[in-house]
Design a protein around this motif. Structure first.
Motif, PDB file in Angstrom:
ATOM      1  N   SER A  34     -26.412  19.031  42.573  1.00 48.70           N
ATOM      2  CA  SER A  34     -27.597  18.872  43.407  1.00 48.70           C
ATOM      3  C   SER A  34     -28.243  20.211  43.748  1.00 48.70           C
ATOM      4  CB  SER A  34     -27.240  18.136  44.704  1.00 48.70           C
ATOM      5  OG  SER A  34     -26.202  18.801  45.394  1.00 48.70           O
ATOM      6  N   SER A  35     -27.489  21.291  43.667  1.00 46.84           N
ATOM      7  CA  SER A  35     -28.041  22.614  43.943  1.00 46.84           C
ATOM      8  C   SER A  35     -28.824  23.168  42.760  1.00 46.84           C
ATOM      9  CB  SER A  35     -26.913  23.585  44.296  1.00 46.84           C
ATOM     10  OG  SER A  35     -26.053  23.784  43.185  1.00 46.84           O
ATOM     11  N   GLY A  36     -28.729  22.471  41.628  1.00 42.85           N
ATOM     12  CA  GLY A  36     -29.455  22.897  40.440  1.00 42.85           C
ATOM     13  C   GLY A  36     -28.649  23.762  39.498  1.00 42.85           C
ATOM     14  N   SER A  37     -27.388  24.044  39.830  1.00 37.68           N
ATOM     15  CA  SER A  37     -26.530  24.809  38.927  1.00 37.68           C
ATOM     16  C   SER A  37     -25.948  23.874  37.873  1.00 37.68           C
ATOM     17  CB  SER A  37     -25.408  25.497  39.698  1.00 37.68           C
ATOM     18  OG  SER A  37     -24.551  24.547  40.308  1.00 37.68           O
ATOM     19  N   CYS A  38     -25.908  24.328  36.630  1.00 41.65           N
ATOM     20  CA  CYS A  38     -25.447  23.483  35.518  1.00 41.65           C
ATOM     21  C   CYS A  38     -24.307  24.170  34.781  1.00 41.65           C
ATOM     22  CB  CYS A  38     -26.594  23.204  34.555  1.00 41.65           C
ATOM     23  SG  CYS A  38     -27.998  22.335  35.305  1.00 41.65           S
ATOM     24  N   THR A  39     -23.303  23.399  34.420  1.00 40.64           N
ATOM     25  CA  THR A  39     -22.125  23.902  33.726  1.00 40.64           C
ATOM     26  C   THR A  39     -22.042  23.295  32.339  1.00 40.64           C
ATOM     27  OG1 THR A  39     -20.950  24.059  35.838  1.00 40.64           O
ATOM     28  CG2 THR A  39     -19.624  24.169  33.821  1.00 40.64           C
ATOM     29  N   SER A  40     -21.845  24.132  31.334  1.00 41.22           N
ATOM     30  CA  SER A  40     -21.768  23.662  29.960  1.00 41.22           C
ATOM     31  C   SER A  40     -20.504  22.832  29.727  1.00 41.22           C
ATOM     32  CB  SER A  40     -21.788  24.845  28.994  1.00 41.22           C
ATOM     33  OG  SER A  40     -21.750  24.406  27.650  1.00 41.22           O
ATOM     34  N   GLN A  41     -20.662  21.744  29.018  1.00 39.87           N
ATOM     35  CA  GLN A  41     -19.553  20.848  28.679  1.00 39.87           C
ATOM     36  C   GLN A  41     -19.365  20.838  27.159  1.00 39.87           C
ATOM     37  OE1 GLN A  41     -17.997  19.111  31.411  1.00 39.87           O
ATOM     38  NE2 GLN A  41     -19.368  20.510  32.519  1.00 39.87           N
ATOM     39  N   SER A  42     -18.119  20.947  26.731  1.00 38.11           N
ATOM     40  CA  SER A  42     -17.840  20.884  25.294  1.00 38.11           C
ATOM     41  C   SER A  42     -17.902  19.438  24.827  1.00 38.11           C
ATOM     42  CB  SER A  42     -16.455  21.466  24.994  1.00 38.11           C
ATOM     43  OG  SER A  42     -16.396  22.825  25.364  1.00 38.11           O
ATOM     44  N   GLY A  43     -18.646  19.186  23.797  1.00 41.64           N
ATOM     45  CA  GLY A  43     -18.736  17.843  23.242  1.00 41.64           C
ATOM     46  C   GLY A  43     -18.869  17.911  21.740  1.00 41.64           C
ATOM     47  N   SER A  44     -18.917  16.760  21.126  1.00 41.05           N
ATOM     48  CA  SER A  44     -19.114  16.673  19.682  1.00 41.05           C
ATOM     49  C   SER A  44     -19.778  15.342  19.381  1.00 41.05           C
ATOM     50  CB  SER A  44     -17.782  16.787  18.943  1.00 41.05           C
ATOM     51  OG  SER A  44     -16.920  15.705  19.284  1.00 41.05           O
ATOM     52  N   ILE A  45     -20.197  15.177  18.143  1.00 40.98           N
ATOM     53  CA  ILE A  45     -20.786  13.895  17.748  1.00 40.98           C
ATOM     54  C   ILE A  45     -19.995  13.295  16.590  1.00 40.98           C
ATOM     55  CG2 ILE A  45     -23.096  14.410  18.613  1.00 40.98           C
ATOM     56  CD1 ILE A  45     -22.734  14.499  14.917  1.00 40.98           C
TER      57      ILE A  45
END
Length: 451
Positions: A34-45
């Motif tokens: 909600s503060s607008g900070s974003c954390t990268s998440q490891s994913g794949s397809i």
């Protein structure tokens, strides 16, 4: 009783092949606060199982062109016993490439052994699990480039209520599970899936007359679907579709709601949905090449799922759209048709009013409306990204005038500027083989946190 039930006692299942290694392309995304900070998440397809090579213990095809092998797959039990679902060469065979947070889907790819048309992939959490999103009181954001998509193509991003493990836990026949892209379902209850719940869909299989790679079996696979983005360079729409069954459901007969059997509104799913297409709703200068939202350039698309009390537990009341392009925030267009209240989002009232004005069957309301959609979003949904052409009605429902036999100027029939003669797959595939769509910078978080 559906045929897959009695197979469980035989101890057979669709096996995993070893002819091609399965290496899932990485695709990172961001979780925001909600503060607008974003954390990268490891994913794949992972590539959907329907596109994959299915063969025996050697290299003989179980499925070739648009037909099953009569020797290897004379019935579902024998087919499951004989066949292997193999890995995918994502770039070489399917034209799928990823780089960091960006994913590009190519249209026609000439591989070593075949020509591939389009693709469908899912975002994964880990090797055996799809990423699940719970959208209520949140927003989902991504950037997309549709500048290379002509009339007749659809670069789609949407959510469906699939099983997180691809059905592997519920159905022993579905041994490859999410690792090999199994478990697909949507509100159209597609009959073209080769395997449903791990069971070969060979009964009553009929090759499609207009598609040399596809056919239809006795069963379909249904579930609630939230179309965030269906678009090419000429038109776009976002559309909720709901089903009366929870989760993925294997249908048969009338409950599939097949249009060619005149049973479209008798099935378990709302196939029409409640769509917001700016062109259809009277604003023909909002989305397209050089317009307010310029489809010649990448655009960031924000979709918000508003609840009655501003909490995750609240009732879903509104699905809102915002665009960001060239450093500017662009609010969604307002409806501009006489007799339709001027609004810029999807609500229950908008769906009721537009269906009535356009003379459309309100199957969205009949199947449960926003209440049913909210229930599905509480369960959690899987992200789907795809590029496809339309062998049924040439994508005219998205970007042209449809139905084509409607009276001239009939309200709700003009959906985009493309000619009614456009979109034939044979034309699109031969004239625009290098078409592609690129999705990037996926973000998910509380309202107003991702853009």
């Amino acid at each position: 009783m559906l045929s897959f039930v009695f197979l469980l006692g035989f101890g057979v299942s669709l096996e995993i092949g070893t002819q091609q290694s399965e290496n899932h392309p990485t695709l990172s995304w961001q979780q925001c606060t909600s503060s607008g900070s974003c954390t990268s998440q490891s994913g794949s397809i992972v590539l959907d199982s329907n596109w994959r090579w299915v063969h025996d213990s050697g290299t003989t095809n179980c499925y070739d062109g648009n037909e099953w092998s009569s020797d290897l797959c004379p019935d579902p039990e024998t087919c499951s016993k004989n066949c292997y679902l193999d890995g995918a060469d994502y770039s070489g065979t399917y034209g799928i490439t990823s780089n960091g947070s960006s994913l590009k889907l190519g249209f026609v790819t000439e591989g070593s052994y075949s020509t591939n048309i389009g693709s469908r992939v899912y975002l994964k959490k880990d090797t055996n699990t799809y990423q699940i999103f719970k959208l209520k009181n949140h927003e989902f954001t991504f950037t997309v480039d549709v500048s290379n998509l002509p009339c007749g193509l659809n670069g789609a991003l949407y959510f469906v209520e699939m099983e997180a493990d691809g059905g592997k836990g519920k159905y022993p026949l579905a041994k490859p599970g999410a690792q090999y892209g199994m478990g697909y379902c949507d509100a159209q209850c597609p009959h073209d899936m080769k395997f449903i719940n791990g069971n070969a869909n060979v009964l009553d299989w009929k090759p499609q007359e207009t598609d040399e790679n596809s056919g239809n079996g006795r069963y379909g696979t249904c579930c609630t679907e939230m179309d965030i983005w269906e678009a090419n360079s000429q038109a776009t729409a976002y559309t909720p579709h709901i089903c009366t069954k929870d989760g993925q459901y294997q249908c048969e007969g009338t409950e599939c709601g097949d249009s060619d059997a005149n049973q479209r509104y008798n099935g378990v799913c709302d196939k029409d949905g409640c769509d917001f297409n700016s062109y259809r709703l009277g604003n023909k200068t909002f989305f397209g090449p050089g317009l307010i939202v310029d489809s010649k350039k990448p655009v960031t698309v924000v979709t918000q799922f508003i609840t009655s009390n501003g909490q995750d537990s609240g009732d879903l009341t509104e699905i809102r759209r915002i665009y960001v392009q060239g450093g500017k925030t662009i609010q969604n267009s307002f409806t501009n048709i006489a007799g339709l209240t001027s609004v810029d989002s999807i609500t229950e009232a908008f769906c009721d009013e537009s269906k009535d004005l356009f003379g459309d069957t309100n199957d969205f309301k009949a199947k449960g409306g926003f209440t049913a959609m909210g229930k599905s979003l509480d369960t959690g949904v899987v992200l789907v990204l795809s590029l496809w052409d339309d062998h049924s009605v040439n994508m005219l429902w998205l970007d042209s005038t449809y139905p084509t036999d409607a009276a001239a100027g009939a309200l709700g029939t003009q959906r985009g500027p493309c000619a009614t003669s456009s979109g034939a797959p044979s034309d699109v595939e031969s004239q625009s083989p290098d078409a592609s769509v690129t999705f990037s910078d996926i973000k998910f978080g509380p309202l107003d946190s991702t853009y």
